[in-house]
Design a protein around this motif. Sequence first.
Motif, PDB file in Angstrom:
ATOM      1  N   TYR A   1      47.076  40.365  47.283  1.00 35.58           N
ATOM      2  CA  TYR A   1      47.845  39.419  46.053  1.00 35.58           C
ATOM      3  C   TYR A   1      48.549  40.434  45.196  1.00 35.58           C
ATOM      4  CZ  TYR A   1      44.939  36.024  48.251  1.00 35.58           C
ATOM      5  OH  TYR A   1      44.096  35.505  49.144  1.00 35.58           O
ATOM      6  N   THR A   2      49.916  39.964  44.535  1.00 31.39           N
ATOM      7  CA  THR A   2      50.305  40.906  43.685  1.00 31.39           C
ATOM      8  C   THR A   2      50.406  40.035  42.383  1.00 31.39           C
ATOM      9  OG1 THR A   2      52.718  40.226  44.387  1.00 31.39           O
ATOM     10  CG2 THR A   2      51.726  42.125  45.380  1.00 31.39           C
ATOM     11  N   GLU A   3      49.953  38.860  42.284  1.00 31.92           N
ATOM     12  CA  GLU A   3      49.986  37.959  40.814  1.00 31.92           C
ATOM     13  C   GLU A   3      48.725  37.883  40.268  1.00 31.92           C
ATOM     14  OE1 GLU A   3      50.630  36.198  37.802  1.00 31.92           O
ATOM     15  OE2 GLU A   3      52.310  36.667  38.947  1.00 31.92           O
ATOM     16  N   PHE A   4      48.701  38.514  39.310  1.00 29.56           N
ATOM     17  CA  PHE A   4      47.431  38.634  38.539  1.00 29.56           C
ATOM     18  C   PHE A   4      46.570  37.125  38.286  1.00 29.56           C
ATOM     19  CE2 PHE A   4      44.541  39.329  34.845  1.00 29.56           C
ATOM     20  CZ  PHE A   4      43.568  40.325  35.532  1.00 29.56           C
ATOM     21  N   GLY A   5      47.598  36.032  38.204  1.00 31.56           N
ATOM     22  CA  GLY A   5      46.866  34.877  37.843  1.00 31.56           C
ATOM     23  C   GLY A   5      46.344  34.594  39.202  1.00 31.56           C
ATOM     24  N   ILE A   6      46.837  34.644  40.264  1.00 34.46           N
ATOM     25  CA  ILE A   6      46.126  34.148  41.570  1.00 34.46           C
ATOM     26  C   ILE A   6      44.765  34.941  41.703  1.00 34.46           C
ATOM     27  CG2 ILE A   6      46.400  34.142  44.103  1.00 34.46           C
ATOM     28  CD1 ILE A   6      49.386  33.858  43.724  1.00 34.46           C
ATOM     29  N   VAL A   7      44.774  36.188  41.345  1.00 34.37           N
ATOM     30  CA  VAL A   7      43.868  36.961  41.711  1.00 34.37           C
ATOM     31  C   VAL A   7      42.455  36.631  40.749  1.00 34.37           C
ATOM     32  CG1 VAL A   7      42.610  39.587  40.891  1.00 34.37           C
ATOM     33  CG2 VAL A   7      44.847  39.304  42.447  1.00 34.37           C
ATOM     34  N   MET A   8      42.796  36.177  39.386  1.00 33.07           N
ATOM     35  CA  MET A   8      41.777  35.559  38.580  1.00 33.07           C
ATOM     36  C   MET A   8      41.243  34.358  39.008  1.00 33.07           C
ATOM     37  SD  MET A   8      41.227  37.625  36.107  1.00 33.07           S
ATOM     38  CE  MET A   8      41.185  38.727  37.363  1.00 33.07           C
ATOM     39  N   GLN A   9      42.187  33.385  39.782  1.00 33.82           N
ATOM     40  CA  GLN A   9      41.654  32.319  40.293  1.00 33.82           C
ATOM     41  C   GLN A   9      40.718  32.495  41.476  1.00 33.82           C
ATOM     42  OE1 GLN A   9      45.167  29.967  41.223  1.00 33.82           O
ATOM     43  NE2 GLN A   9      45.596  29.550  39.150  1.00 33.82           N
ATOM     44  N   LYS A  10      41.076  33.291  42.236  1.00 33.07           N
ATOM     45  CA  LYS A  10      40.413  33.719  43.463  1.00 33.07           C
ATOM     46  C   LYS A  10      38.934  34.542  42.966  1.00 33.07           C
ATOM     47  CE  LYS A  10      43.433  33.279  47.301  1.00 33.07           C
ATOM     48  NZ  LYS A  10      42.381  32.316  48.083  1.00 33.07           N
ATOM     49  N   ALA A  11      38.969  35.296  42.027  1.00 35.08           N
ATOM     50  CA  ALA A  11      37.854  35.990  41.652  1.00 35.08           C
ATOM     51  C   ALA A  11      36.877  34.815  40.982  1.00 35.08           C
ATOM     52  CB  ALA A  11      38.090  36.877  40.503  1.00 35.08           C
ATOM     53  N   HIS A  12      37.478  33.641  40.576  1.00 34.85           N
ATOM     54  CA  HIS A  12      36.704  32.654  39.720  1.00 34.85           C
ATOM     55  C   HIS A  12      36.012  31.975  40.868  1.00 34.85           C
ATOM     56  CE1 HIS A  12      36.258  28.833  37.438  1.00 34.85           C
ATOM     57  NE2 HIS A  12      35.351  29.377  36.878  1.00 34.85           N
ATOM     58  N   THR A  13      36.530  31.789  42.174  1.00 36.96           N
ATOM     59  CA  THR A  13      35.893  30.997  43.135  1.00 36.96           C
ATOM     60  C   THR A  13      35.015  31.967  43.805  1.00 36.96           C
ATOM     61  OG1 THR A  13      37.600  31.732  44.780  1.00 36.96           O
ATOM     62  CG2 THR A  13      38.038  29.627  43.397  1.00 36.96           C
ATOM     63  N   GLY A  14      34.750  33.088  43.708  1.00 32.17           N
ATOM     64  CA  GLY A  14      33.828  34.021  44.416  1.00 32.17           C
ATOM     65  C   GLY A  14      34.284  34.607  45.438  1.00 32.17           C
ATOM     66  N   THR A  15      35.697  34.773  45.615  1.00 35.94           N
ATOM     67  CA  THR A  15      35.998  35.702  46.943  1.00 35.94           C
ATOM     68  C   THR A  15      35.986  36.957  46.777  1.00 35.94           C
ATOM     69  OG1 THR A  15      37.745  33.723  46.842  1.00 35.94           O
ATOM     70  CG2 THR A  15      38.125  35.799  48.117  1.00 35.94           C
ATOM     71  N   ALA A  16      36.070  37.481  45.578  1.00 35.02           N
ATOM     72  CA  ALA A  16      35.831  39.000  45.310  1.00 35.02           C
ATOM     73  C   ALA A  16      35.864  39.064  43.761  1.00 35.02           C
ATOM     74  CB  ALA A  16      36.790  39.874  46.007  1.00 35.02           C
ATOM     75  N   ALA A  17      35.373  40.457  43.363  1.00 38.91           N
ATOM     76  CA  ALA A  17      35.403  40.743  41.880  1.00 38.91           C
ATOM     77  C   ALA A  17      36.834  41.364  41.560  1.00 38.91           C
ATOM     78  CB  ALA A  17      34.562  41.794  41.661  1.00 38.91           C
ATOM     79  N   ALA A  18      37.275  41.340  40.230  1.00 34.10           N
ATOM     80  CA  ALA A  18      38.521  42.010  39.813  1.00 34.10           C
ATOM     81  C   ALA A  18      38.249  42.792  38.517  1.00 34.10           C
ATOM     82  CB  ALA A  18      39.444  40.590  39.484  1.00 34.10           C
ATOM     83  N   LEU A  19      39.179  43.765  38.550  1.00 29.67           N
ATOM     84  CA  LEU A  19      39.212  44.800  37.272  1.00 29.67           C
ATOM     85  C   LEU A  19      39.968  44.025  36.268  1.00 29.67           C
ATOM     86  CD1 LEU A  19      39.526  48.109  39.353  1.00 29.67           C
ATOM     87  CD2 LEU A  19      37.186  46.882  38.520  1.00 29.67           C
ATOM     88  N   VAL A  20      39.761  44.158  35.017  1.00 28.35           N
ATOM     89  CA  VAL A  20      40.484  43.554  34.075  1.00 28.35           C
ATOM     90  C   VAL A  20      40.405  44.454  33.013  1.00 28.35           C
ATOM     91  CG1 VAL A  20      40.362  41.217  34.924  1.00 28.35           C
ATOM     92  CG2 VAL A  20      38.651  42.026  33.564  1.00 28.35           C
ATOM     93  N   PRO A  21      41.521  44.792  32.057  1.00 29.80           N
ATOM     94  CA  PRO A  21      41.190  45.390  30.925  1.00 29.80           C
ATOM     95  C   PRO A  21      40.759  44.474  29.641  1.00 29.80           C
ATOM     96  CG  PRO A  21      43.478  44.705  31.192  1.00 29.80           C
ATOM     97  CD  PRO A  21      42.820  44.342  32.178  1.00 29.80           C
ATOM     98  N   GLU A  22      40.227  45.054  28.821  1.00 35.88           N
ATOM     99  CA  GLU A  22      39.624  44.289  27.658  1.00 35.88           C
ATOM    100  C   GLU A  22      40.326  43.202  27.124  1.00 35.88           C
ATOM    101  OE1 GLU A  22      36.736  45.171  23.784  1.00 35.88           O
ATOM    102  OE2 GLU A  22      37.990  46.811  24.521  1.00 35.88           O
ATOM    103  N   SER A  23      41.577  43.478  26.901  1.00 34.02           N
ATOM    104  CA  SER A  23      42.582  42.550  26.128  1.00 34.02           C
ATOM    105  C   SER A  23      42.901  41.303  27.117  1.00 34.02           C
ATOM    106  CB  SER A  23      43.912  43.116  25.729  1.00 34.02           C
ATOM    107  OG  SER A  23      44.494  43.591  27.304  1.00 34.02           O
ATOM    108  N   MET A  24      42.470  41.200  28.532  1.00 35.37           N
ATOM    109  CA  MET A  24      42.584  40.141  29.108  1.00 35.37           C
ATOM    110  C   MET A  24      41.409  39.332  29.346  1.00 35.37           C
ATOM    111  SD  MET A  24      45.941  40.701  30.381  1.00 35.37           S
ATOM    112  CE  MET A  24      45.990  39.884  32.061  1.00 35.37           C
ATOM    113  N   LEU A  25      40.126  39.615  28.852  1.00 36.18           N
ATOM    114  CA  LEU A  25      39.123  39.029  28.696  1.00 36.18           C
ATOM    115  C   LEU A  25      39.127  37.409  28.149  1.00 36.18           C
ATOM    116  CD1 LEU A  25      36.399  41.555  27.794  1.00 36.18           C
ATOM    117  CD2 LEU A  25      37.015  40.798  30.126  1.00 36.18           C
ATOM    118  N   PRO A  26      40.083  37.176  27.423  1.00 33.47           N
ATOM    119  CA  PRO A  26      40.333  35.767  27.160  1.00 33.47           C
ATOM    120  C   PRO A  26      40.824  34.984  27.913  1.00 33.47           C
ATOM    121  CG  PRO A  26      40.955  37.543  25.098  1.00 33.47           C
ATOM    122  CD  PRO A  26      40.733  38.125  26.501  1.00 33.47           C
ATOM    123  N   ARG A  27      41.571  35.478  29.131  1.00 34.39           N
ATOM    124  CA  ARG A  27      42.157  34.775  30.153  1.00 34.39           C
ATOM    125  C   ARG A  27      41.057  34.248  31.042  1.00 34.39           C
ATOM    126  NH1 ARG A  27      47.761  37.549  31.753  1.00 34.39           N
ATOM    127  NH2 ARG A  27      47.560  36.082  33.346  1.00 34.39           N
TER     128      ARG A  27
END
Length: 291
Positions: free
Chosen positions: A221-247
């Motif tokens: 995946y190259t779209e961060f939004g898709i990565v966040m959706q899939k991380a939320h479903t428990g597929t895998a973890a993601a790395l995020v900078p502090e400024s992205m935590l509100p998303r």
Amino acid sequence: MNCNQLRWFCSACETRSFAKAAEATFVSRQAFGKAIKSMEDELGCPLFHRTEQGVTPTEAAMLIYPIAQRCVNDIAHMRAICDEHALCTRTPIRIAIADGVVESMDDSFFDELERKNPTCDIAIEKHFYTRCLDYLHDGKVDFAIAPGPLREQQLESIPLAREQVYVAAAPGTIHFPTNQVTLENLATLSFFSVGSGERAMLGLDRIFEEHGLAINRIDQYTEFGIVMQKAHTGTAAALVPESMLPRLAADMVTLPIPPSITTWELHCFWLPHEPSNAEASIIRFMQERMV
């Protein structure tokens, strides 16, 4: 010879060090050394004595230093005059930005970028971070603001932001104590890698390798939004900078990674060349905001 060579020559005379002068002028050590050598070849005279302790200007260098400094100042004055008279003919400047740039920069960054560069017609376009660099190399954009640093010697860069990195995961994927996370704990997780570029894992893969740990990464995946959706479903973890935590979704677990392991950095990149007045103005703006 060009203005950059004269400016770098003056800096080397003042610092007595190519390494310090290269850092002060935001150019790679390799490019700096080649520029000084080219200047010496053109003039037919050595300008520096080179030793392991640094460099010392030759007698000829000290005689031409004040002339070079006047040239640098005169060129800066010429550019300032031209900038004043070019307000009605603004130069197009294209800047590619990667995901996370807007969140990491100060709210006033892009307004200030336009206000302090009135001679530039600035176009901001968002792309996947490796595409930003591809467009830069292909000449489709003048600058790229993307995760760095990179090992590419052919790019100049200025660091603009640095943040702590967090692991973001669904609660059901964490099976270790979260009060003191270790690399061994993290090695039990699968990670989304935003693409397969050099900074896709923000250096965590390199740290794992140095400690003899394997990392299970998913890089489709190259779209961060898709990565966040899939991380939320428990597929895998993601790395995020502090400024992205509100998303992130409210029920996501976030674990801080110590800065000694990895950080999220944003750099402004451009190809080394003699910049136009408009490009030089953008570079000066970025230099003022260097972290």
